[in-house]
Design a protein around this motif. Structure first.
Motif, PDB file in Angstrom:
ATOM      1  N   ASN A 202     -39.590  16.179  41.056  1.00 21.15           N
ATOM      2  CA  ASN A 202     -40.197  17.613  40.819  1.00 21.15           C
ATOM      3  C   ASN A 202     -38.937  18.602  40.885  1.00 21.15           C
ATOM      4  OD1 ASN A 202     -42.503  19.821  41.339  1.00 21.15           O
ATOM      5  ND2 ASN A 202     -41.057  20.053  43.061  1.00 21.15           N
ATOM      6  N   HIS A 208     -43.346  22.643  35.808  1.00 19.64           N
ATOM      7  CA  HIS A 208     -44.271  23.106  36.702  1.00 19.64           C
ATOM      8  C   HIS A 208     -44.042  24.674  37.047  1.00 19.64           C
ATOM      9  CE1 HIS A 208     -41.218  21.877  39.534  1.00 19.64           C
ATOM     10  NE2 HIS A 208     -41.636  22.431  40.470  1.00 19.64           N
ATOM     11  N   HIS A 213     -44.853  28.191  40.724  1.00 23.54           N
ATOM     12  CA  HIS A 213     -43.784  29.197  41.276  1.00 23.54           C
ATOM     13  C   HIS A 213     -43.944  30.558  40.607  1.00 23.54           C
ATOM     14  CE1 HIS A 213     -41.774  25.800  43.446  1.00 23.54           C
ATOM     15  NE2 HIS A 213     -41.570  25.204  42.134  1.00 23.54           N
ATOM     16  N   ASP A 346     -43.643  23.552  46.129  1.00 22.07           N
ATOM     17  CA  ASP A 346     -43.201  22.411  45.911  1.00 22.07           C
ATOM     18  C   ASP A 346     -43.812  20.884  46.595  1.00 22.07           C
ATOM     19  OD1 ASP A 346     -41.527  22.920  43.634  1.00 22.07           O
ATOM     20  OD2 ASP A 346     -39.947  23.286  44.766  1.00 22.07           O
TER      21      ASP A 346
HETATM   22 FE   LIG Z   1     -40.435  23.536  41.977  1.00 18.06          FE
END
Ligand SMILES: [Fe+2]
Ligand code: FES
Length: 386
Positions: A202, A208, A213, A346
């Protein structure tokens, strides 16, 4: 993926499909043990700041996989590290996770063998020592230890260790941050229900980012484009030439640092270059245990330790200059709240990922172009296991 058949020079992305690591790498107990032996017990590992052990006889115990490691300062204030295991019949020595030894002896709680702080066996309780028993044969099992700019690293197989500096992507990249002088202003501890590699995967992609985020992606324009670096863009040359703000490196207009306000929480580190200021974040990574990020106003270090095939310990420290922490009006809230939110985000997806890996149909996943750095990480894991 680039529009043309030929990727342009300098493009970072994957130009064909790559598989992920096989699913059993994330679930299987035997595989986990193999990774402990071949990765965690064979690399330099970040454990804590040197200032976490103050003065002679201070000690800390860290668990690295199934290994308990005792770190202490001897009477000369030198750092030493040993397995937290007695050479007699193998009892644990220090029972607390941190503290200060009352004397300059480490006494085993079982039959009271006593070791000095350099790990030499000094006394045993027997009244009838055998003629072939020699105390010097029973020193504590040593562990490699280094203070690198105030960061303590250990190595469980020091005789075969590569130089610590070689374990960083670039050991000099944070030279302008006076790392050894920094002090801890805040820390955050969290355990995640995921394999340690899920955390690093990650970390190694921004596919992502826009979704997970949103706040961070507003501060870092590239993250909004699913990129980590300008060269992750197949049209990077064209976009950099045109100066398109969407593809610009560094932080967006008006933002100085990673914080809830985007404003620096204190004065900038004095020796930063214009480029380091413009970038807003500079990463230094050391697999498998940590990354350190330099921002204009603070440094953040995140430590990763494995607890089990599906459990990972995440410990983050925020470091500031001494003057900053001594300033009564200083508040780190805007940067620590922001950082903790990113960790929560995360952690949330890492746990989702781990859960989904249990599908009996999912033997292996697939990487997209932007996940080239996840692929690099997988290659690194495989080399370690070879
Ligand atoms: Fe992240
Ligand atoms: S196990 Fe430590 S003294 Fe016996």
């Amino acid at each position: 993926m680039p529009d043309t058949d030929q990727p342009i020079a300098g493009y970072n992305g994957l130009t064909h499909v790559e598989p992920t690591l096989p699913t059993h790498f994330y679930l299987d107990e035997d595989h986990y043990e193999q990774e402990l032996r071949q990765i965690w017990y064979r690399n330099w590992l970040y454990v804590c700041r040197a200032s976490d052990l103050v003065g002679p006889r201070a000690f800390r115990v860290f668990e690295i996989g199934s290994q308990q490691i005792l770190i202490l300062r001897d009477e000369e204030n030198e750092l030493r590290a040993f397995h937290n295991t007695c050479r007699h019949r193998g009892s644990i020595l220090a029972q607390e996770s941190q503290g200060r030894f009352r004397s300059s002896m480490i006494i085993c709680p079982y039959h009271a063998w006593g070791y000095d702080l350099c790990g030499n066996l000094k006394k045993t309780p027997t009244r009838h020592p055998q003629p072939d028993f020699h105390k010097e044969d029973y020193s504590l099992y040593g562990v490699g230890i280094r203070d690198w700019n105030g960061f303590i690293f250990i190595h469980l197989d020091e005789a075969n260790a590569q130089p610590l500096e070689d374990s960083f992507n670039d050991a000099n990249v944070l030279n302008h941050w006076d790392l050894s002088e920094l002090q801890i202003g805040h820390s955050h501890h969290k355990q995640l229900d995921c394999n340690w590699k899920v955390f690093w995967e990650n970390f190694n992609e921004c596919l992502h980012c826009p979704n997970i985020h949103p706040e961070l992606s507003r501060i870092v324009p590239l993250y909004k484009q699913y990129f980590m670096e300008v060269n992750d863009d197949p049209k990077w040359e064209e976009h950099q030439k045109s100066g398109d703000l969407l593809y610009k490196a560094g932080l967006s207009q008006g933002n100085e640092t990673w914080s809830t306000t985007g404003e620096a929480c204190t004065e900038y580190f004095p020796n930063l270059t214009q480029e380091e200021i413009k970038n807003g974040h500079t990463y230094c990574e050391t697999l498998p245990s940590a990354f350190i990020v330099g921002h204009v106003d603070y440094v953040r270090v995140l430590r990763v330790l494995p607890i089990g095939p599906e459990r990972t310990d995440i410990f983050t420290q925020w470091l500031f200059r001494k003057e900053t922490l001594e300033d009564a009006s200083f508040s780190a809230n805007a940067v620590t709240e922001f950082g903790e939110k990113v960790i929560e985000q995360d952690g949330f997806v890492a746990e989702l990922n781990q859960k989904g890996l249990h599908s009996i149909r999912h033997k292996q996943g697939t990487l997209m172009a932007e996940e080239y750095s996840v692929h690099d990480f997988h290659q690194w894991v495989k080399r370690q296991l070879d």
